[in-house]
Each structure stands twice: as C-alpha cells, then as structure tokens.
Design a protein around this motif. Structure first.
Motif, PDB file in Angstrom:
ATOM      1  N   GLU A 668       0.840  -1.193   0.000  1.00  0.00           N
ATOM      2  CA  GLU A 668       0.000   0.000   0.000  1.00  0.00           C
ATOM      3  C   GLU A 668       0.880   1.250   0.000  1.00  0.00           C
ATOM      4  O   GLU A 668       1.891   1.305   0.707  1.00  0.00           O
ATOM      5  N   LYS A 671       1.589   2.956   3.387  1.00  0.00           N
ATOM      6  CA  LYS A 671       2.562   2.315   4.264  1.00  0.00           C
ATOM      7  C   LYS A 671       3.981   2.731   3.891  1.00  0.00           C
ATOM      8  O   LYS A 671       4.814   2.941   4.760  1.00  0.00           O
ATOM      9  N   ALA A 675       6.303   5.008   6.444  1.00  0.00           N
ATOM     10  CA  ALA A 675       7.246   4.141   7.174  1.00  0.00           C
ATOM     11  C   ALA A 675       8.580   4.831   7.326  1.00  0.00           C
ATOM     12  O   ALA A 675       8.966   5.674   6.516  1.00  0.00           O
ATOM     13  N   GLU A 679      11.553   0.194   8.655  1.00  0.00           N
ATOM     14  CA  GLU A 679      10.305  -0.401   8.160  1.00  0.00           C
ATOM     15  C   GLU A 679      10.336  -0.532   6.645  1.00  0.00           C
ATOM     16  O   GLU A 679       9.870  -1.526   6.073  1.00  0.00           O
TER      17      GLU A 679
END
Length: 832
Positions: A668, A671, A675, A679
C-alpha cells in the motif's frame, strides 16, 4: 513612352522640392558650420606664426602683412585682380609684384605692361618704339623694365615654373622652402614655405653688442639685432666740450642741448646761443677800412680778412675793350668804341658807343618764320611771331586734336578728363584723357550685413559678387509668431529661421500648456493644385505654404490605476480613462489553490472579498483537478477535484522491487510513504538469498538486504607457486588478506634453467645461419664479377642444405612465445 517620361520628370521635381525644404531648414546650421571653418582656419594660420609673434622682439608690421596675404590666399574669392576686378582662382596663372606683392592674372598684367609701354612711347613720333620705356605696377606704381615683363608662370619664390595645383598647399605655392633674401638684406634667407606677400622678419639668432659698444654681446633675433643697453652714451659732441648724456642710441649724437654766451663772427655782438652752433653771423655790415684807405668793407659779418679794394688795379671800360690804370677814387671812363655786345635776340650786336648800363632792345627788321613753320613775315627782331593756324594733330590720347595756335609739333598732353566708365560700372575715370585701358577704380565699397553693424571693404565693382560678412550681432527683427520675443540668433539676410520655442498655449480641454515647438508658421505642402492633363503639359513644382497647425494632443502624464488595481501608471492627458494593464488578474479563486488567469479586468468587490484579494463574480471558476503536492514517494494524484485543505491518504497498491532487484512486491502506498527507514527495508525484503557476488567472485550467503554485502567468504580456493607447478587449497578470506603464499622449490628452479639454455641455443643457431647466408651471397657476388658464363656458374654453385631452425622457425616462434608468457606468469606472484 510619354507616360514614363512624365513620371521621371515628376519624381525629379519632387526630389528638388524636398531638397529645397531641407536647405531652408538647415540654413542656420550651415552658417554656424562656416563660422566654425573660418575659426579653424584662423587658428591654423595663428599657430603657424606663433613663434614669430612671441619671439621677434622687433617690428612685426611685415609679419602682419604676410599673415594678411595668407588669410586672403586661403579664403575663396578674397584675392582680386585689380585689372579685371575678378577673383583669382587656384588653378589660374598669376604674377606677384615685388614691391607691393599684389597678385594679378598673367594675361591681365601682360596686357597692362604692353599698353603702358605703348602709351609712353607714342608721346613723340621721333623715338616711337626705339627706347626701352618702363611700365608701372597697377597698384604701387613700382617701375619695371621692358625685359621684366612676365612671360612665364612661377611660384611665389620663383623656383618652380607652372607649380602644380595641390589642395594641401597655399594656392600658387611650390611647397618648398622660400629661401628669398630678407629686406633689408642680412645674409640670411626666409625659412617659411613658399608663401605670398613679404617675408617675415629674420628669425635667426645672432650675437651682437649695443649701439655704444659698452655692453657684452648677447644673442638676439637678426631682425632686431640692434639694441640699446640704456646706459649713458658718453661720446663727445660736436662742440668739443660736452659729452652726450642720452641713453645708448643708434646713429650720430644729437646737437649739444646746452646754452652759452657766444660772439658773432665779426665780434660786434654777443648773445646766448646753443652750444651746438657756436659760429653765427650778425646782420650788420663789416665796415672795416680796406687796404686802400678810401673805402670800407661792404660785406655782412664774415670770417677772415676783408680783401683788397674792388676798385684797385687795372679796370675795363663798360664794353670790356680797353683797360685803365686809375686810382680807386676815380671812375673808369668810356672808350668811345662801339659797344658790340650781343643783344637779347642772340643774333645782332649793339651798335651804340661804349656806354654804361644795359643795351637797348633789338629793333632790326628780319624775315621771321612762325613757330609751326607754316608762315613767314617781316617784323622787328625782338618781337615773337605766332600765326593763327591751329594744330590738327592728335594728342597722346589719340582722341582729341591739339588745337593750339602755331604749335611747333610737340603737342602737350591732353588736359581733358577721361570720363570713361571703369570696370566697376559705378564710376568714371578721374584721370586726364589717356590711351589704353584705365587704371583700376580707386574707390572702395563697404559690403554690410543685414543690420549694417558689420562690414567688409572691397574694391569697387566687387560688391555684387562678394559674400556679405558674418555678423556677430543678434537679429533685431520682431517675431512673426505669437511669442513676445524670438530665439537668439545672429544677423542674417532673408527670413528668420523657424521658431523652436515651446508653444505654451493653454489647451482648451485640460488647461495645460502646450509643450510642443512653435507651430504658427509650419511649412505645409499645398494640396488640391492643378494636375497636368498629359505628358505634354509641364508639371509645376510642389508649393509649400506657411500655415498655423493646431496644438498636438496633451502629453502631460496623469497617474491612473488599472482596472484590476495592479499598478498606477502615468497616462497622457488626452488618453486618461479606465485601462487594462494587460497583466493576469491574479486574484485567488474559491479553491484557494489557483488564481484568475484572465487579463486585467474590472472586479465587483463584495463584502467578503474587500481588501482580501479574492476573486469576484467576473473572475474565472476553477475547473482543474487537485494539483497539491503528494507525500514523498507517492506517485498517485489526488482523486478529488481541486479543493481546499489536505488531501486524503493514498490507499492504492504500489509495485516496488526488492533489495536484490529480482522480485516484484506490492505494498500500500500509504505504508511506504509513512514508514521509517527500518520499516521500508523490511517491506522491501523478498526473504531469498542475496544474488550479488563478493569481490572475491563468490555469491553472498546473506538474505536479501540493502546496501553492500558483508565480506566474510569462507569457501576453499586453490593457490599455485610462481611457476604454476605446485598447487594447494586455502580459505578465501585468508587468501584475500595475503596471509598465505606458496614458493617454488628446487625442481621449479631446474626447469627455469633448462628453458633459458634452450633459448640461448636457438639464438646461437639463428646467428650462425645468418652468417652462412651472408657468406653464400658474398661468393655469388664474386662469381658474377669473374665474368663466367651462366652454364659454368651453375656448376660452381654450392648446394647448401637448410638447417632445422630454417625449416621449422615459423612453427617454433609461437611455441616459444607461449612458454615465455607462462613462465612470466608463474614468476609474478612469487616476486610479489
């Protein structure tokens, strides 16, 4: 054909009219240009003589005359021939008088000399054409001989015949150094270039002393070498008693100024007289008794002895024929003889007896001829005989008869006035009647400017061709426009130049003053004139008339704000009104993201948009999509139309590559964009072994990861000695750290020695082969020199069998090269 000719003539007339207008407007500027040119010429001539004017220390009158002649030579039309009253041009042959330096045309002066000689020689018929009569200069009357009559054209200094015309030199000059003798002669020569007029004072430096010879010699100009030291002269005066008290001076000393009491020559009177004249005579008779004792001296006061008595000694009778010795107290008697003295007539003698006093008048009758020799008559000798016959001969003027009674033939010159009109066409000849051409008019005429304050004097007759002088006074004519005073300009002929002062009339619409130049008398081409009906009719030149033009539109700047209130610009007064500045409107639309892109326009401001620069109802409506910037890494546009505030989070799937760039992952968008680094690394990992190679050449053993692979390779690798004979296995990381190496043993060294021996043997065999080949060539060459036949030559040839090296050298050379390379590769690691 006729139409084309008509068009050509029309264009020519238009061009002529245009040129006439341009000359009319530029007349004042041309006059200023002429004045500048004259000023420059004056500065050039002044600079030429600056060393003379500042350092002559004497009389500079001759220098001023030279400057005047040079100025006249440079000015067009300034030099005038006084015989024909015409300008002397640069390309005409001329003659210069050596007395007054006046310049005449060569044909004019030749005709003048010829006429003058003929006029003088024709006075009497006896010596006509026999004597060498002189002829005078027309101006200064300096006389020249007949042999001095000019026949050839020379420059001023007389060096060059027919001097060529050079625009960079003085007209009629050869351009060489003058070198004429100075007047009075001083032994030096003129140093100027060939020039008209007299030579300036001598500029040479000489060392001379003063008049009285008391001061030391000093260097001075040769033209002013005589100088005074201003000390007392000290020379004895003519009186022999006193000395000259005047300052050092030239020439003889003045008479003695003192006064003393002095006796006259006879000593009877004493009076006070100037010491300079001690000898003087009184007005009394001497009165001294002569040596005879009977008479006294009858002379006025005199010097020396009175002399003998004039009545002493032997004396003649009145007729001078008899002598008598008598005392001085008795008179001489007459002798009684005839007088026989020559009478006043010079022909007859006195018939009276010796007598005292003058003889009587001659009264004898004689046959007398009249003075003209045409008549005779018997009459007393003492009376002159003049007949009544009038002389019919022409006088020297060859126009009037003599008409003198009983003329002896030498007719007197004509005493009537000439009265002929001179070359000036204004005056008549004031001389007595004469032959030949009249002398130039002696009158002068003043050529004045328009106002009459400036004038130039020219010979009479030249006033019609002489350009009026430049006047420095201001023009006093009243203005012809609405101004109270005209622009300042110099005196001139013709109409005044156009007025260039500001108009300053009050404009009706706005009340401002007109700043344009005066336009009351502008030249306007006349329209509506008669057009030619065909080529046969001569077209008339375009006519220009003076007319008053209306004032131009007012150009006074008035500050005005544009419709969109972007700027305040000054507009001409005649164009004041609402205007668009042509900029973009720039007001913020309702979306708060874009501005109105319409051209500057009027906006009706409401309460909500007053002072906030917001769009009004006339502005555009935003129809674009959202153009706000997305979060870093989000490539998807906002799905909403253009809106205020923040955009919603992006929920679309984003396709990315893993760290090893092999596997494609779907994550996505929000995200990824939200992040952190750790991450993002976790989301981008594909969980497979890393496919990258380490520097040693082995594959990385780690899982898919970002950045460089860790260098911890533990695989086995083989190592060889420098000669590549010995081989062993070790860990990769230890080999890379240069912790392990393999050296060659004794066997490897023996193999190297054998390889070098083989190489030396091959080189030696090649050298021997080359020697044998050269020997064979030498023997073959010697056989050719012996002159044997070809058949015998073949018998003597020696068959040489090729060696192994010659047969297989092309196969052995690559093999040897390969061996050398292998050997070098084995040696390289060992050396390192």
């Amino acid at each position: 054909m006729a139409q084309r000719k008509f068009e050509e003539i029309k264009k020519a007339n238009q061009a002529a009219a245009k040129k006439l207008v341009e000359e009319h407007f530029s007349s004042s500027s041309e006059e200023e240009g002429d004045e500048d040119l004259e000023g420059k010429q004056g500065k050039i001539v002044a600079n030429t003589f600056i060393t003379y004017t500042t350092q002559t220390d004497g009389d500079v009158r001759e220098l001023e005359r030279t400057k005047q002649y040079l100025n006249e030579a440079f000015q067009a039309g300034a030099m005038t021939c006084l015989i024909c009253i015409a300008s002397v041009k640069r390309n005409q042959a001329v003659w210069s008088c050596s007395g007054c330096f006046c310049i005449f045309h060569m044909p004019c002066i030749q005709k003048w000399a010829k006429d003058s000689q003929f006029l003088v020689s024709s006075l009497t018929d006896d010596d006509f054409g026999r004597r060498d009569y002189p002829w005078p200069c027309p101006k200064c009357r300096f006389e020249y001989k007949r042999s001095d009559t000019p026949s050839r054209y020379y420059c001023y200094c007389g060096k060059v015949e027919d001097p060529p015309l050079d625009p960079w030199l003085v007209p009629h000059s050869c351009g060489q150094v003058c070198e004429r003798e100075f007047k009075p002669p001083c032994g030096h020569k003129c140093l100027l270039l060939c020039h008209p007029g007299p030579c300036p004072p001598c500029p040479k430096m000489v060392t001379t002393t003063c008049y009285c010879k008391k001061a030391k010699p000093i260097p001075r100009r040769c033209s002013a070498k005589e100088w005074s030291c201003q000390q007392a002269c000290g020379r004895k005066l003519l009186c022999g008693q006193h000395k000259c008290e005047n300052p050092c001076h030239a020439g003889s000393c003045p008479p003695c100024p003192r006064v003393s009491r002095q006796k006259c020559v006879c000593g009877k009177q004493v009076t006070e007289r100037s010491c300079a004249s001690p000898l003087w005579h009184c007005d009394q008779v001497c009165g001294k008794t002569l040596p005879c004792g009977n008479h006294t001296c009858e002379q006025i006061c005199h010097v020396g002895a009175c002399g003998e008595c004039p009545r002493s000694g032997k004396r003649f009778c009145p007729c001078q024929k008899s002598k008598f010795s008598l005392p001085c107290t008795e008179d001489v008697p007459t002798c009684g003889d005839s007088c026989d003295k020559l009478l006043e007539c010079g022909v007859h003698r006195c018939s009276q007896r010796c007598h005292r006093g003058p003889c009587e008048t001659c009264r004898q009758e004689v046959e007398k001829q009249c003075r003209c020799g045409k008549h005779t008559k018997r009459m007393p000798c003492h009376k002159p005989y003049l007949c009544e016959t009038k002389c019919v001969k022409m006088r020297d003027c060859q126009k009037h008869q003599c008409k003198r009674k009983c003329c002896p033939g030498n007719c007197t010159p004509c005493d009537q006035n000439c009265g002929r009109t001179l070359g000036c066409r204004n005056h008549k000849c004031p001389s007595v009647c004469h032959r030949g051409s009249c002398y130039p008019c002696p009158e002068t005429v003043d050529v004045k400017c328009n106002c009459g304050s400036t004038k130039v004097t020219v010979p009479c007759g030249r006033e019609r061709t002489t350009r009026p002088p430049k006047c420095k006074e201001l023009c006093s004519r009243p203005p012809t426009c609405h101004h109270t005073s005209q622009e300042k300009h110099r005196c001139h002929f013709g109409s005044c130049p156009p007025c260039h002062q500001p108009c300053q009339k009050v404009l009706e619409k706005c009340g401002h003053l007109c700043p344009a130049p005066c336009h009351d008398q502008a030249l306007i081409k006349q329209t509506g004139r008669h057009q030619p009906t065909g080529p046969w009719e001569q077209p008339s030149e375009p006519a220009f008339i003076q007319a008053a033009l209306p004032c131009p539109p007012c150009q006074v700047p008035i500050p005005m704000q544009c419709l969109g209130k972007h700027e305040v610009s000054p507009l001409p007064c005649h164009a004041v009104g609402p205007y668009s500045c042509k900029r973009v409107c720039g007001r913020t639309l309702d979306c708060q993201n874009h501005i109105c892109m319409k051209e500057c326009h009027k906006v009706t401001e409401t309460e909500a948009c007053i002072g906030k620069n917001k769009a009004g109802p006339e502005c555009l409506q935003c129809e674009e999509g959202c153009s706000k910037s997305r979060p870093a890494g989000c490539p998807h546009p906002c799905v909403l139309p253009c809106h205020p505030g923040e955009c919603p989070p992006c929920v679309q799937m984003l396709r990315i590559k893993c760290h090893c760039k092999i596997t494609t992952l779907y994550v996505e968008c929000r995200k990824i964009t939200t992040a952190d680094i750790n991450e993002k690394n976790r989301l981008s990992c594909c969980k497979d072994q890393c496919p990258k190679e380490l520097p040693c050449g082995h594959r990385c053993k780690e899982m898919c990861h970002p950045g460089e692979c860790p260098f911890n390779c533990n695989q086995k690798v083989k190592l060889r000695c420098p000669c590549k004979r010995i081989k062993k296995e070790f860990q990769c990381n230890k080999v890379r750290e240069n912790q392990i190496s393999i050296e060659c043993d004794a066997t490897c060294k023996e193999m190297k020695r054998k390889a070098s021996e083989i190489k030396e043997a091959e080189a030696k065999a090649a050298l021997e082969e080359e020697k044998r080949r050269q020997q064979a060539e030498l023997e073959a060459f010697e056989n050719r020199l012996k002159g044997r036949r070809k058949k015998n030559r073949k018998r003597d040839e020696v068959a040489v069998e090729p060696s192994l090296w010659q047969k297989y050298k092309y196969h052995l050379l690559p093999v040897c090269a390969v061996l050398v390379l292998v050997f070098a590769w084995y040696i390289a690691p060992g050396a390192a």
